[in-house]
Design a protein around this motif. Structure first.
Motif, PDB file in Angstrom:
ATOM      1  N   PRO A 469      31.385  37.366  54.327  1.00  0.00           N
ATOM      2  CA  PRO A 469      30.348  38.179  55.093  1.00  0.00           C
ATOM      3  C   PRO A 469      30.556  39.746  54.652  1.00  0.00           C
ATOM      4  N   LYS A 470      31.668  40.150  54.339  1.00  0.00           N
ATOM      5  CA  LYS A 470      31.915  41.605  53.979  1.00  0.00           C
ATOM      6  C   LYS A 470      32.183  41.945  52.428  1.00  0.00           C
ATOM      7  N   LEU A 471      31.430  42.962  52.102  1.00  0.00           N
ATOM      8  CA  LEU A 471      31.588  43.229  50.692  1.00  0.00           C
ATOM      9  C   LEU A 471      32.930  43.641  50.356  1.00  0.00           C
ATOM     10  N   SER A 472      33.794  44.426  51.384  1.00  0.00           N
ATOM     11  CA  SER A 472      35.262  44.843  50.811  1.00  0.00           C
ATOM     12  C   SER A 472      36.050  43.664  50.663  1.00  0.00           C
ATOM     13  N   THR A 473      35.853  42.590  51.560  1.00  0.00           N
ATOM     14  CA  THR A 473      36.774  41.093  51.516  1.00  0.00           C
ATOM     15  C   THR A 473      36.231  40.475  49.969  1.00  0.00           C
ATOM     16  N   SER A 474      35.049  40.566  49.850  1.00  0.00           N
ATOM     17  CA  SER A 474      34.682  39.921  48.151  1.00  0.00           C
ATOM     18  C   SER A 474      35.106  40.893  47.284  1.00  0.00           C
ATOM     19  N   LEU A 475      35.457  42.035  47.245  1.00  0.00           N
ATOM     20  CA  LEU A 475      35.874  42.866  46.175  1.00  0.00           C
ATOM     21  C   LEU A 475      37.482  42.787  46.192  1.00  0.00           C
ATOM     22  N   GLU A 476      38.129  42.532  47.387  1.00  0.00           N
ATOM     23  CA  GLU A 476      39.442  42.241  47.167  1.00  0.00           C
ATOM     24  C   GLU A 476      39.826  40.953  46.883  1.00  0.00           C
ATOM     25  N   VAL A 477      39.111  39.956  47.079  1.00  0.00           N
ATOM     26  CA  VAL A 477      39.278  38.451  46.533  1.00  0.00           C
ATOM     27  C   VAL A 477      39.036  38.406  44.783  1.00  0.00           C
ATOM     28  N   ILE A 478      38.242  39.144  44.256  1.00  0.00           N
ATOM     29  CA  ILE A 478      38.072  39.502  42.880  1.00  0.00           C
ATOM     30  C   ILE A 478      39.278  40.125  42.377  1.00  0.00           C
ATOM     31  N   GLU A 479      39.857  41.032  43.175  1.00  0.00           N
ATOM     32  CA  GLU A 479      40.843  42.015  42.461  1.00  0.00           C
ATOM     33  C   GLU A 479      41.897  41.096  42.430  1.00  0.00           C
ATOM     34  N   GLN A 480      42.134  40.232  43.485  1.00  0.00           N
ATOM     35  CA  GLN A 480      43.451  39.276  43.710  1.00  0.00           C
ATOM     36  C   GLN A 480      43.382  38.306  42.593  1.00  0.00           C
ATOM     37  N   LEU A 481      42.089  37.877  42.287  1.00  0.00           N
ATOM     38  CA  LEU A 481      41.866  36.924  41.223  1.00  0.00           C
ATOM     39  C   LEU A 481      42.420  37.403  39.670  1.00  0.00           C
ATOM     40  N   LYS A 482      42.041  38.663  39.655  1.00  0.00           N
ATOM     41  CA  LYS A 482      42.366  39.438  38.488  1.00  0.00           C
ATOM     42  C   LYS A 482      43.795  39.226  38.107  1.00  0.00           C
ATOM     43  N   LEU A 483      44.393  39.510  39.246  1.00  0.00           N
ATOM     44  CA  LEU A 483      45.990  39.636  39.410  1.00  0.00           C
ATOM     45  C   LEU A 483      46.709  38.255  38.781  1.00  0.00           C
ATOM     46  N   THR A 484      46.050  37.161  39.017  1.00  0.00           N
ATOM     47  CA  THR A 484      46.501  35.896  38.891  1.00  0.00           C
ATOM     48  C   THR A 484      45.738  35.322  37.679  1.00  0.00           C
ATOM     49  N   SER A 485      45.242  36.404  36.776  1.00  0.00           N
ATOM     50  CA  SER A 485      44.730  35.950  35.526  1.00  0.00           C
ATOM     51  C   SER A 485      43.881  34.699  35.337  1.00  0.00           C
ATOM     52  N   PHE A 486      42.793  34.924  36.635  1.00  0.00           N
ATOM     53  CA  PHE A 486      41.991  33.617  36.763  1.00  0.00           C
ATOM     54  C   PHE A 486      40.892  33.997  35.534  1.00  0.00           C
ATOM     55  N   LYS A 487      40.655  32.913  34.786  1.00  0.00           N
ATOM     56  CA  LYS A 487      39.840  33.009  33.551  1.00  0.00           C
ATOM     57  C   LYS A 487      38.478  32.231  33.736  1.00  0.00           C
ATOM     58  N   GLY A 488      38.215  31.775  34.757  1.00  0.00           N
ATOM     59  CA  GLY A 488      37.171  31.066  35.224  1.00  0.00           C
ATOM     60  C   GLY A 488      35.832  31.989  35.541  1.00  0.00           C
ATOM     61  N   ARG A 489      34.896  31.263  36.079  1.00  0.00           N
ATOM     62  CA  ARG A 489      33.559  32.309  36.506  1.00  0.00           C
ATOM     63  C   ARG A 489      33.650  32.496  38.047  1.00  0.00           C
ATOM     64  N   ILE A 490      33.188  33.748  38.507  1.00  0.00           N
ATOM     65  CA  ILE A 490      33.182  34.148  39.756  1.00  0.00           C
ATOM     66  C   ILE A 490      31.687  34.424  40.146  1.00  0.00           C
ATOM     67  N   ALA A 491      31.173  33.866  41.386  1.00  0.00           N
ATOM     68  CA  ALA A 491      29.848  34.015  41.841  1.00  0.00           C
ATOM     69  C   ALA A 491      30.345  34.651  43.063  1.00  0.00           C
ATOM     70  N   ALA A 492      29.080  35.595  43.777  1.00  0.00           N
ATOM     71  CA  ALA A 492      29.340  36.024  44.856  1.00  0.00           C
ATOM     72  C   ALA A 492      28.081  36.249  45.550  1.00  0.00           C
ATOM     73  N   THR A 493      27.904  36.622  46.786  1.00  0.00           N
ATOM     74  CA  THR A 493      26.754  37.004  47.717  1.00  0.00           C
ATOM     75  C   THR A 493      26.563  38.182  48.026  1.00  0.00           C
ATOM     76  N   ALA A 494      25.388  38.860  48.163  1.00  0.00           N
ATOM     77  CA  ALA A 494      25.436  40.165  48.678  1.00  0.00           C
ATOM     78  C   ALA A 494      24.329  40.345  49.511  1.00  0.00           C
TER      79      ALA A 494
END
Length: 536
Positions: A469-494
């Protein structure tokens, strides 16, 4: 018609305008608006303005609504965990002992301002500094969408235990005993089925808001009538309906009212006494000791086997002094135990601790991620059940956030990909309900890089769909996925066009605007379920 209340409110418009201006300035520089509200209070104090009836009523109602909404989200069973009650008890004891001895030592050495304090007064000051702010922490967690995270639940549980200790102190220090009728309060539990039925029938509009006010203010009034602190009554009424399916909806509808009335509380802190150069310096010297409190919290939480990230973020949330400290100081002043100057000193320390905590919480996730190996070396090897590695079987698609949008996405993807779909949710109650409907859902904090490390320890996800529900949370999740070197696709709602841009810039490969594209989805659904009619 009596227009007295209008003229009274207009007389306070300057306060509101100044609070708005400084609150907006705080947001612009990256701090919560409440820091600006505190600054407005001190600025008004410096110009000779005193707190009025309207402001005090705002403050009292804001705290009442705050504790009511906390009760709506409170899981009493969580308070029985040693990570809550034992940590709270040990931390309070250590802080009172360490701070009390430090203050008394300064008094013995004749340090200006401290000279003249005896040992009981030193302990009272230390006790006032031992609390963390429920108002501040709840506001920060709500703004970041972290109320249901593990560290959010730990922080709220500790705050509730501290608040209960404060209520006991207020009852004892007042010299008054609760009325004999207070024993009848246990009968309020019998009203629970009735309250649930009423909540089910009030709908989703203004009646829901009105019912919330009736419960919060009614509970407070009942407790006041029997000699107990009214805010505790608001908390209890919230707890009584906390497990109802509409409790979360009520909490959301009350949010705006609670935030508005809490403005009065933050302004009243700055107006609590005359600010002098000496009181400001002493308060400023005390403020950095919040880091001692934070260090003790981290050590105790890690000792009770919480993961380093949970302990670190919960400690960051609690790195502040509390409004209850001012209440304790006020009791001391009223009873002649402390000089009034100490009330101002604690108000300054409280305000500065909020600025420190706001800055720290804004940086907390980055600080943990940057030094993750260091923090993890400080955690104990034994793991709690919630911290065990996750088994996602052969899932390759994760739906993050199992609310209405996430549940619909899960069901649709499962129809196409079967058991290759798994859900992720931070709220344990939601997880339990989803599992009861035969959905495969993990309990975890998606903004935690450690969580994704545990998920992908033996499995690889190809697609992660964010339905948060929150943009800030989605952005934080994306940032943490980068830190784990996630190579897959990320979809999000806005919800808005600017959010689409922000998510794409952060790294989301697909962004779905749920407002602008809802019409297309609605039309497609109707077209698929309706037979075409011949034109006349």
């Amino acid at each position: 018609m009596d227009f007295y209340w209008i003229t009274t409110a207009l007389g306070d418009i300057v306060w509101l305008a100044l609070a708005f201006a400084l609150g907006l300035l705080s947001r612009v520089i990256g701090l919560p608006p409440l820091v600006g509200y505190l600054a407005a209070g001190f600025l008004l104090n410096g110009t000779g303005v005193v707190s009025g009836d309207v402001l005090q009523q705002f403050a009292d109602l804001g705290i009442t609504l705050l504790l009511f909404t906390v009760g709506l989200k409170l899981n009493l069973r969580s308070l029985a965990k040693p990570q809550i009650w034992a940590v709270t008890g040990l931390h309070t004891t250590l802080v009172v002992a360490v701070f009390g001895l430090a203050v008394y030592a300064l008094a013995l050495f004749g340090t200006p301002f401290f000279a003249g304090l005896d040992f009981p007064q030193s302990i009272l000051v230390a006790f006032a500094l031992s609390f963390s702010s429920t108002v501040f922490v709840v506001k920060v967690l709500e703004e970041k969408g972290e109320m249901a995270t593990p560290h959010g639940r730990i922080a709220i549980g500790i705050l509730i235990m501290q608040d209960l200790a404060a209520v006991v102190f207020l009852a004892v220090s007042s010299g008054k005993s609760p009325s004999q009728w207070a024993l009848l309060l246990v009968l309020l539990v019998l009203l629970r089925p009735l309250l649930h039925r009423l909540l089910q029938r009030v709908g989703h509009g203004e009646l829901l808001v009105l019912f919330g006010f009736v419960l919060a203010l009614g509970g407070a009034e009942i407790f006041e009538l029997v000699g107990l602190k009214g805010d505790l009554g608001a908390l209890l009424l919230g707890v009584l309906i906390s497990n109802h399916s509409k409790a979360e909806e009520m909490a959301k509808t009350m949010l705006g009212f609670k935030d508005l009335f809490l403005l009065g509380f933050f302004l009243s802190i700055g107006l609590s006494g005359e600010l002098t150069y000496e009181t400001f310096i002493v308060g400023a010297l005390i403020a950095p000791f919040v880091f001692v409190k934070a260090g003790l919290f981290f050590a105790l939480l890690a000792y009770f086997r919480l993961r380093a990230r949970t302990a670190f973020l919960a400690s960051a949330n609690l790195t502040n002094f509390s409004e209850f400290g001012l209440i304790v100081a006020m009791i001391g002043v009223t009873n002649g135990w402390l000089d009034r100057e100490w009330l101002v000193v604690l108000a300054v320390a409280l305000s500065l601790s909020f600025a420190i905590a706001a800055t720290l919480n804004a940086m907390a996730n980055d600080l943990y991620a940057r030094h993750r190996p260091l923090w993890q070396r400080l955690q104990r090897s034994g793991r709690l059940p919630d911290d065990q590695p996750h088994d996602i079987d052969n899932a390759t698609i994760a739906i993050v956030g199992m609310g209405g949008v996430g549940t619909g996405a899960y069901d649709t993807m499962r129809e196409s990909f079967g058991d290759h779909v798994v859900g992720v949710e931070i709220d344990p109650i939601t997880v339990k309900n989803q599992r009861g409907m035969n959905r495969k859902v993990l309990l975890g904090d998606p903004s935690d890089a450690d969580f994704w490390d545990r998920v992908q320890a033996t499995h690889t996800l190809d697609l992660i769909m964010l339905a948060l529900p929150k943009l800030s949370t989605s952005l934080e999740v994306i940032e943490q996925l980068k830190l784990t070197s996630f190579k897959g696709r990320i979809a999000a709602t806005a919800r808005f066009p600017d959010e689409v841009v922000a998510l794409q810039k952060a790294g989301a490969s697909t962004v779905f605007n749920i407002y602008t594209e809802a019409g297309a989805g609605y039309a497609a659904h109707v077209a698929a379920t309706t037979s075409p009619q011949p034109a006349e």
